[in-house]
Design an enzyme around this catalytic site. Structure first.
Site, short mmCIF file in Angstrom:
data_model
loop_
_atom_site.label_atom_id
_atom_site.label_comp_id
_atom_site.label_asym_id
_atom_site.label_seq_id
_atom_site.Cartn_x
_atom_site.Cartn_y
_atom_site.Cartn_z
N ASP A 10 0.87 -1.18 0.00
CA ASP A 10 0.00 0.00 0.00
C ASP A 10 0.90 1.22 0.00
O ASP A 10 2.12 1.12 0.22
CB ASP A 10 -0.90 0.00 1.26
N SER A 11 0.30 2.39 -0.21
CA SER A 11 1.09 3.61 -0.18
C SER A 11 1.48 4.00 1.25
O SER A 11 2.30 4.88 1.43
CB SER A 11 0.28 4.74 -0.82
N TYR A 42 -0.49 8.39 -2.95
CA TYR A 42 -0.51 8.04 -4.36
C TYR A 42 -1.72 8.70 -5.05
O TYR A 42 -1.72 8.91 -6.25
CB TYR A 42 -0.66 6.52 -4.54
N GLY A 43 -2.75 8.97 -4.24
CA GLY A 43 -4.04 9.41 -4.78
C GLY A 43 -3.99 10.66 -5.62
O GLY A 43 -4.81 10.87 -6.51
N CYS A 73 -3.65 -1.10 -2.13
CA CYS A 73 -3.93 0.30 -2.45
C CYS A 73 -4.93 0.39 -3.60
O CYS A 73 -4.69 -0.15 -4.69
CB CYS A 73 -2.61 0.96 -2.83
N ASN A 74 -6.04 1.07 -3.36
CA ASN A 74 -7.06 1.22 -4.42
C ASN A 74 -6.52 2.01 -5.60
O ASN A 74 -6.83 1.71 -6.74
CB ASN A 74 -8.28 1.95 -3.87
N THR A 75 -5.72 3.05 -5.31
CA THR A 75 -5.19 3.88 -6.39
C THR A 75 -4.29 3.03 -7.29
O THR A 75 -4.38 3.09 -8.52
CB THR A 75 -4.41 5.08 -5.81
N GLU A 152 -4.16 8.73 8.55
CA GLU A 152 -2.72 8.60 8.85
C GLU A 152 -2.40 9.22 10.21
O GLU A 152 -1.49 8.80 10.90
CB GLU A 152 -1.88 9.32 7.77
N CYS A 184 -10.89 3.19 -0.74
CA CYS A 184 -9.53 3.62 -0.40
C CYS A 184 -9.18 2.88 0.88
O CYS A 184 -10.01 2.80 1.79
CB CYS A 184 -9.52 5.13 -0.18
N THR A 185 -7.97 2.35 0.92
CA THR A 185 -7.59 1.54 2.08
C THR A 185 -7.65 2.29 3.41
O THR A 185 -7.80 1.68 4.45
CB THR A 185 -6.14 1.05 1.93
N HIS A 186 -7.48 3.59 3.33
CA HIS A 186 -7.47 4.36 4.57
C HIS A 186 -8.87 4.53 5.17
O HIS A 186 -9.01 4.76 6.36
CB HIS A 186 -6.88 5.75 4.34
#
Ligand code: DGL
Length: 268
Positions: A10-11, A42-43, A73-75, A152, A184-186
Site C-alpha cells: 500500500d502507499s 498516491y491518490g 492500495c485502491n489507487t 494517517e 480507499c484503504t485508509h
C-alpha cells in the site's frame, strides 16, 4: 511453497486494514507488508508515477519471496493492476473487482456510492467494474482526499474528521444510495465515524473483506502447526508507522524494517 509469504503493498498505513483481514483469515500464512510511507499519497499523483511506484513495490515483495501479491492500495489497483499482472511471475490481486462485486451483491436499489482518492475516482475503475457486473446499477463517485491524512494521523473519531465527513458527504447522500464503497484503504480506519454520519440504512462495503474472499478462492486456508509470521517494511518514518500500526492491528510490531527506494532497486 506453503511457507512462501503473501505480499501486500500500500502507499502507507491504509493497507493495514487489508493486512488485518488477511491475517485473521489466514493465521498460518507468513505475510510481508510494504507501506510506501516515503511517497504517500498516491491518490494525487499521475498515472505514470503510480504505475512506476507500484511495479517497484511489487518487485520488492517478489525479491522477498512473495508467492502472491495483494495490491491493497485502491489507487494502485485502479491504475496499475493490468501492468502488474502482465509483468509479474506470480498472481496479482487488486481490490477493485472484489469491492465492486461485493457492492453489487449488497445493493437492493442499485444505487451505489463510491468514495476514494482523486486518482481512483478519476480512473472510473469502480464504476466500470460495477457496470460490467450489472449494467442497471447507477454509480455515484466522490473523491475525499482529506480522509487519507486524517486516517494517517490516527484521528478516527476526531471532531475535525466528523466535520470533514459532513462536508464531503452531505450533498452526496442526496443521490439516494443504499451502498457505499470505501474505495480507499485508509477509509475503513474512519468506518465508525462514516457509518455514524450516513446512518444504518446505507451499507458500507470494505474492500479489505472482499479481497480476502477472493484470496481464499486462490489460496485455500490450510491448517499448520506453526502460526504465520509477519514482516513489515516501510520506506520512511518507521516510528510513526509503528505507532499507527500497533493501534490499528492491536498488536506489537516486532519485525519492522526501513528500506530505501532506488530506480527499481531497494537498498538497505
Ligand atoms: N492507499 C491509497 C488508496 O487506497 C490511499 C492513500 C494514498 O493516496 O496514497 O487509494
Amino acid at each position: 511453497m506453503y511457507k512462501k509469504p503473501i505480499g501486500i503493498f500500500d502507499s502507507g498505513v491504509g493497507g493495514l486494514t487489508v493486512f488485518k483481514e488477511i491475517r485473521k483469515r489466514f493465521p498460518f500464512e507468513d505475510i510481508i507488508y510494504f507501506g510506501d510511507t516515503a511517497r504517500v499519497p498516491y491518490g494525487s499523483k499521475s498515472r505514470k508515477t503510480v504505475i512506476e511506484y507500484s511495479i517497484q513495490n511489487a518487485r520488492f515483495l517478489i525479491q522477498q519471496g512473495a508467492k502472491i501479491i495483494v495490491v491493497a492500495c485502491n489507487t494502485s489497483s485502479a491504475t496499475a493492476l493490468t501492468q502488474l499482472q502482465k509483468l509479474l511471475p506470480v498472481p496479482v490481486l487488486g481490490v477493485i473487482e472484489p469491492g465492486a462485486l461485493s457492492a453489487v451483491k449488497t445493493s437492493s436499489n442499485k444505487r451505489i456510492g463510491v468514495i476514494g482518492t482523486e486518482g481512483t475516482i478519476r480512473s472510473q475503475a469502480y464504476s466500470s467494474a460495477i457496470s460490467k457486473l450489472d449494467k442497471d446499477c447507477d454509480v455515484f463517485s466522490k473523491a475525499c482526499p482529506l480522509f487519507v491524512p486524517l486516517a494517517e494521523e490516527g484521528w478516527e473519531s476526531h471532531e475535525v474528521t466528523q466535520l470533514t465527513i459532513k462536508e464531503y458527504l452531505t450533498s452526496f447522500l442526496k443521490h439516494g444510495i443504499d451502498t457505499l464503497v470505501l474505495g480507499c484503504t485508509h477509509y475503513p480506519i474512519l468506518k465508525t465515524s462514516i457509518q455514524k454520519f450516513v446512518g444504518n440504512k446505507i451499507t458500507l462495503v470494505d474492500s479489505s473483506e472482499a479481497v480476502t474472499d477472493k484470496l481464499n478462492e486462490i489460496l485455500p486456508n490450510r491448517e499448520n502447526k506453526v502460526t504465520g509470521q509477519d514482516w513489515f517494511y516501510v520506506s520512511d518514518n518507521e516510528e510513526k508507522f509503528n505507532l499507527i500500526a500497533s493501534k490499528i492491528l492491536n498488536m506489537k510490531i516486532d519485525k519492522l524494517i526501513k528500506v530505501k527506494l532506488g530506480e527499481g532497486w531497494f537498498l538497505n
